[in-house]
Design a protein around this motif. Structure first.
Motif, PDB file in Angstrom:
ATOM      1  N   ALA A  69       0.194  12.765  -5.260  1.00 41.29           N
ATOM      2  CA  ALA A  69      -0.730  13.899  -5.235  1.00 41.29           C
ATOM      3  C   ALA A  69      -1.838  13.682  -4.212  1.00 41.29           C
ATOM      4  CB  ALA A  69      -1.328  14.106  -6.628  1.00 41.29           C
ATOM      5  N   ASP A  70      -2.304  12.413  -4.096  1.00 42.67           N
ATOM      6  CA  ASP A  70      -3.388  12.134  -3.147  1.00 42.67           C
ATOM      7  C   ASP A  70      -2.976  12.471  -1.723  1.00 42.67           C
ATOM      8  OD1 ASP A  70      -4.944  11.306  -5.128  1.00 42.67           O
ATOM      9  OD2 ASP A  70      -4.854   9.159  -4.688  1.00 42.67           O
ATOM     10  N   VAL A  71      -1.745  12.081  -1.380  1.00 45.89           N
ATOM     11  CA  VAL A  71      -1.233  12.335  -0.032  1.00 45.89           C
ATOM     12  C   VAL A  71      -1.177  13.840   0.215  1.00 45.89           C
ATOM     13  CG1 VAL A  71       0.674  11.962   1.538  1.00 45.89           C
ATOM     14  CG2 VAL A  71       0.135  10.244  -0.199  1.00 45.89           C
ATOM     15  N   LEU A  72      -0.659  14.549  -0.779  1.00 45.46           N
ATOM     16  CA  LEU A  72      -0.511  15.993  -0.602  1.00 45.46           C
ATOM     17  C   LEU A  72      -1.857  16.693  -0.515  1.00 45.46           C
ATOM     18  CD1 LEU A  72       2.501  16.684  -2.970  1.00 45.46           C
ATOM     19  CD2 LEU A  72       2.456  16.676  -0.491  1.00 45.46           C
ATOM     20  N   THR A  73      -2.865  16.172  -1.223  1.00 43.43           N
ATOM     21  CA  THR A  73      -4.189  16.801  -1.168  1.00 43.43           C
ATOM     22  C   THR A  73      -4.701  16.841   0.265  1.00 43.43           C
ATOM     23  OG1 THR A  73      -4.549  15.660  -3.235  1.00 43.43           O
ATOM     24  CG2 THR A  73      -6.407  16.840  -2.310  1.00 43.43           C
ATOM     25  N   THR A  74      -4.599  15.695   0.953  1.00 45.06           N
ATOM     26  CA  THR A  74      -5.057  15.635   2.343  1.00 45.06           C
ATOM     27  C   THR A  74      -4.325  16.667   3.195  1.00 45.06           C
ATOM     28  OG1 THR A  74      -5.301  13.267   2.001  1.00 45.06           O
ATOM     29  CG2 THR A  74      -5.453  14.068   4.258  1.00 45.06           C
ATOM     30  N   LEU A  75      -3.007  16.713   2.990  1.00 43.27           N
ATOM     31  CA  LEU A  75      -2.183  17.610   3.791  1.00 43.27           C
ATOM     32  C   LEU A  75      -2.565  19.073   3.546  1.00 43.27           C
ATOM     33  CD1 LEU A  75       0.158  17.490   5.731  1.00 43.27           C
ATOM     34  CD2 LEU A  75       1.707  17.703   3.808  1.00 43.27           C
ATOM     35  N   PHE A  76      -2.725  19.420   2.258  1.00 43.03           N
ATOM     36  CA  PHE A  76      -3.064  20.811   1.954  1.00 43.03           C
ATOM     37  C   PHE A  76      -4.450  21.167   2.450  1.00 43.03           C
ATOM     38  CE2 PHE A  76       0.259  20.628  -1.493  1.00 43.03           C
ATOM     39  CZ  PHE A  76       1.121  21.436  -0.780  1.00 43.03           C
ATOM     40  N   MET A 105       2.908   5.940  -2.825  1.00 49.28           N
ATOM     41  CA  MET A 105       4.017   6.748  -3.320  1.00 49.28           C
ATOM     42  C   MET A 105       3.919   6.969  -4.839  1.00 49.28           C
ATOM     43  SD  MET A 105       5.792   7.985  -1.061  1.00 49.28           S
ATOM     44  CE  MET A 105       4.516   8.035   0.161  1.00 49.28           C
ATOM     45  N   ARG A 106       3.262   6.022  -5.527  1.00 49.81           N
ATOM     46  CA  ARG A 106       3.048   6.219  -6.957  1.00 49.81           C
ATOM     47  C   ARG A 106       2.071   7.364  -7.197  1.00 49.81           C
ATOM     48  NH1 ARG A 106       3.771   0.696  -8.732  1.00 49.81           N
ATOM     49  NH2 ARG A 106       6.006   0.442  -8.466  1.00 49.81           N
ATOM     50  N   ARG A 107       1.185   7.580  -6.240  1.00 49.86           N
ATOM     51  CA  ARG A 107       0.185   8.649  -6.426  1.00 49.86           C
ATOM     52  C   ARG A 107       0.369   9.654  -5.292  1.00 49.86           C
ATOM     53  NH1 ARG A 107      -5.005   7.686  -7.039  1.00 49.86           N
ATOM     54  NH2 ARG A 107      -5.467   7.012  -9.151  1.00 49.86           N
ATOM     55  N   LEU A 135     -10.547   8.736   3.902  1.00 47.45           N
ATOM     56  CA  LEU A 135     -11.048   7.378   4.148  1.00 47.45           C
ATOM     57  C   LEU A 135     -11.536   6.719   2.870  1.00 47.45           C
ATOM     58  CD1 LEU A 135     -13.089   7.680   7.432  1.00 47.45           C
ATOM     59  CD2 LEU A 135     -10.971   6.457   7.063  1.00 47.45           C
ATOM     60  N   GLY A 136     -12.068   7.533   1.949  1.00 45.85           N
ATOM     61  CA  GLY A 136     -12.617   6.981   0.716  1.00 45.85           C
ATOM     62  C   GLY A 136     -11.607   6.115  -0.019  1.00 45.85           C
ATOM     63  N   ARG A 137     -10.312   6.503   0.072  1.00 46.81           N
ATOM     64  CA  ARG A 137      -9.287   5.770  -0.672  1.00 46.81           C
ATOM     65  C   ARG A 137      -8.856   4.485   0.027  1.00 46.81           C
ATOM     66  NH1 ARG A 137      -7.092  10.847  -1.133  1.00 46.81           N
ATOM     67  NH2 ARG A 137      -5.505  10.368   0.404  1.00 46.81           N
ATOM     68  N   LEU A 138      -9.266   4.317   1.277  1.00 45.04           N
ATOM     69  CA  LEU A 138      -8.746   3.199   2.079  1.00 45.04           C
ATOM     70  C   LEU A 138      -9.012   1.851   1.416  1.00 45.04           C
ATOM     71  CD1 LEU A 138      -7.401   2.305   4.650  1.00 45.04           C
ATOM     72  CD2 LEU A 138      -9.518   2.628   5.861  1.00 45.04           C
ATOM     73  N   PHE A 139     -10.269   1.621   1.018  1.00 45.82           N
ATOM     74  CA  PHE A 139     -10.593   0.322   0.422  1.00 45.82           C
ATOM     75  C   PHE A 139     -11.044   0.428  -1.028  1.00 45.82           C
ATOM     76  CE2 PHE A 139     -11.688  -0.417   5.002  1.00 45.82           C
ATOM     77  CZ  PHE A 139     -10.667  -1.307   5.259  1.00 45.82           C
ATOM     78  N   SER A 140     -11.410   1.635  -1.501  1.00 43.42           N
ATOM     79  CA  SER A 140     -12.137   1.700  -2.772  1.00 43.42           C
ATOM     80  C   SER A 140     -11.279   1.255  -3.948  1.00 43.42           C
ATOM     81  CB  SER A 140     -12.673   3.112  -2.999  1.00 43.42           C
ATOM     82  OG  SER A 140     -11.610   4.006  -3.141  1.00 43.42           O
ATOM     83  N   ASP A 159       0.830  -1.214   0.000  1.00 48.49           N
ATOM     84  CA  ASP A 159       0.000   0.000   0.000  1.00 48.49           C
ATOM     85  C   ASP A 159       0.858   1.255   0.000  1.00 48.49           C
ATOM     86  OD1 ASP A 159      -2.128  -1.609  -0.065  1.00 48.49           O
ATOM     87  OD2 ASP A 159      -3.132  -0.797   1.711  1.00 48.49           O
ATOM     88  N   LEU A 160       2.006   1.179   0.700  1.00 51.35           N
ATOM     89  CA  LEU A 160       2.900   2.350   0.705  1.00 51.35           C
ATOM     90  C   LEU A 160       3.438   2.613  -0.698  1.00 51.35           C
ATOM     91  CD1 LEU A 160       5.095   2.282   3.929  1.00 51.35           C
ATOM     92  CD2 LEU A 160       3.422   3.980   3.221  1.00 51.35           C
ATOM     93  N   THR A 161       3.812   1.530  -1.379  1.00 48.40           N
ATOM     94  CA  THR A 161       4.313   1.696  -2.747  1.00 48.40           C
ATOM     95  C   THR A 161       3.238   2.343  -3.614  1.00 48.40           C
ATOM     96  OG1 THR A 161       5.360  -0.422  -2.339  1.00 48.40           O
ATOM     97  CG2 THR A 161       5.548   0.480  -4.558  1.00 48.40           C
TER      98      THR A 161
END
Lengths: 222, 60, 248
Positions: free
Chosen positions: A21-28, A17-19, A68-73, A12-14
């Motif tokens: 932008a998703d991580v940064l969206t949450t942070l911003f 890291m490929r995406r 949370l939406g990304r957790l399992f979808s 899941d970490l890999t």
């Protein structure tokens, strides 16, 4: 069991890291929400110092919930999730792995950037430490509880709004003690009681939430 | 007996708005709930009745 | 033992429960009306005026019973949901669904009457009092349960998912209540204590009567609603067809 856990976390970490932008969206999102409050309330430092812990915590709640939406979808859409449910390893462990990754990707960055936002609100150095500590103890609980909500609403129309309806009321104790810890530090009561209660939430959540989320996944997939 | 007259009873010692607001809204909502359930039952029975007749016709 | 088991399963089958519930509803409805009349009579004509709050305190006769009901119904709902999950009985899941709207209604009424009581007594429609706040959160929990149920099309998944949610909710209710209480004592300098530590016996009796009346009302309405749920869930079965042809 450890191998399974590590395998899920690494995978899941890999993927995360490929995406990036998703991580940064949450942070911003977190940063922007926290920065909006002074614009709405006014720049008086005394008011802001009072509100600071609560604002940071509410923003952390919302940011953690949004991701949370990304957790399992993703795994649900490409069918990986069904394989995880059928895997010989216990589902609880695999779900725990996914929750751990969710926290690493969307909880930990919030913890790291929180002191910076605390400075915007004029919090003292001690208060900033307590804020970070409370977030370290509290945000995993948010990911754990949120996983159950995400599993229950898997694949539903309007699942994003629904999950907030289910999960936010359950977040309330964490919010109270998380923001309360910083408040207690500011007012000189000492944050120990609040922090130990946050820890006391974390342990049972760590045991029961992955199990409940696994159960919810089975219900949603059958 | 607490009340000298009907007017005194409805005035509720100056708290009429609050007391009757509470009791009135409670009574209203409970009544509305009963009406809604009764209505729902009736529409379900009608709908299922229609469905049954339709299926019977299809069979013939 | 064996006889009891058979009975249990007999009544847990929708086909036998449906007519039974239909027969029981009038009794509970009549009881509800009678108890309401007694309760209102005691509350308005027998219970004396409160020396501190005047006549305004009479809101207690619906506020407290409604608050009790709102909490109790949630627990009962979670118990039925749990039974539905563990034993896979359809009827218990339907009962949980039927209880939710009435529970949410009582929660709303407890909040409404609380606001109308708070305004003359505390000077504000809304106070962040521990009990009022927990009641508000309970309303959110009810809304979450009903929305989840409504959002899922497959009835089996809907029953199981909302059942799991109800159980998680009921485990969290005491935790939420305790943390709100803690939060309240820390933040409020002067805590608001409801007066009347020593209540008059007549007041207490009136309140208990009103609670019993609301109980009977709840049972009647929930039985009526569960009959609707049963009809919708079992519409393709033989017994529903014969049941419908019996009563035009």
């Amino acid at each position: 069991m450890w191998a399974a856990l590590r395998c899920v976390v690494m995978r899941d970490l890999t993927l995360a890291m490929r995406r990036r932008a998703d991580v940064l969206t949450t942070l911003f999102f977190f940063v922007i929400v926290v920065s909006l409050f002074p614009l709405g309330v006014g720049p008086e430092m005394d008011t802001l110092r009072l509100m600071g812990p609560g604002v940071v915590w509410v923003a952390a709640l919302l940011a953690s919930m949004l991701s949370l939406g990304r957790l399992f979808s993703g795994d649900y859409i490409d069918g990986t999730l069904e394989h995880l449910v059928l895997a010989p390893q216990p589902l609880t462990v695999l779900v725990l792995g996914k929750i751990v990754t969710h926290w690493l990707v969307s909880g930990l960055p919030l913890v790291l950037i929180a002191p910076l936002l605390g400075i915007q609100y004029g919090l003292s150095a001690d208060a900033l430490w307590v804020l970070v500590l409370s977030l370290i103890l509290g945000t995993p609980v948010l990911s754990l509880i949120g996983a159950v909500g995400a599993a229950l609403t898997l694949g539903l129309r309007g699942g994003g709004v629904l999950v907030s309806l289910l999960v936010l009321p359950l977040y309330i104790p964490v919010l109270i003690f998380g923001a309360g810890a910083v408040d207690a530090q500011v007012t000189g009561l000492g944050p120990q009681a609040h922090l130990s209660l946050l820890g006391a939430f974390l342990v049972p959540a760590l045991v029961f939430a992955p199990w409940a989320a696994g159960w919810a996944l089975r219900i949603s997939l059958e | 007996m607490n009340w000298g007259s009907a007017g005194e009873f409805f005035a509720m010692g100056g708290y009429a708005f609050y007391v009757w607001g509470s009791f009135g809204v409670t009574a209203l909502f409970l009544l509305v709930e009963v009406v809604m359930v009764v209505h729902r039952k009736r529409t379900i029975v009608q709908r299922l009745g229609r469905r049954m007749r339709m299926q019977a016709e299809v069979k013939q | 033992m064996a006889v009891r088991q058979i009975n249990w399963f007999k009544f847990s089958s929708p086909a036998t429960f449906y007519p039974l519930a239909g027969k029981l509803i009038p009794y509970f409805a009549v009881l509800a009306v009678v108890l309401t009349v007694i309760g209102l009579y005691l509350g308005f004509f027998v219970a004396p005026t409160d020396y501190k709050q005047g006549e305004g305190y009479r809101i207690i006769f619906i506020h407290v019973p409604a608050a009790w009901m709102s909490m109790f119904i949630y627990v009962v709902m979670a118990a039925y949901a749990g039974m539905g999950l563990v034993f896979n009985t359809r009827l218990s899941s339907l009962m949980a669904t039927a209880l939710a709207p009435t529970g949410a209604l009582f929660t709303f009424l407890a909040l409404w009457t609380g606001a109308l009581w708070g305004k003359p007594m505390w000077g504000a429609w809304w106070v962040w009092d521990a009990r009022l706040t927990s009641e508000l959160i309970l309303l959110f929990l009810y809304i979450g349960f009903m929305s989840l149920k409504a959002a899922i099309d497959d009835p089996r998944r809907a029953a199981r998912a909302s059942g799991l949610l109800a159980i998680i909710g009921v485990i969290n209710v005491p935790i939420i209540y305790k943390s709100v209480e803690w939060w309240n004592t820390l933040h409020q300098g002067a805590t608001i204590k409801s007066s009347g530590t020593s209540m008059e016996t007549t007041m207490l009796t009136a309140m208990l009567m009103m609670s019993l009346a609301m109980w009977m009302y709840t049972i009647a309405v929930v039985l009526a609603r569960v009959r609707c749920e049963i009809l919708e869930a079992e519409r393709d079965t033989e017994w529903v067809a014969t049941e419908l042809s019996k009563s035009p």
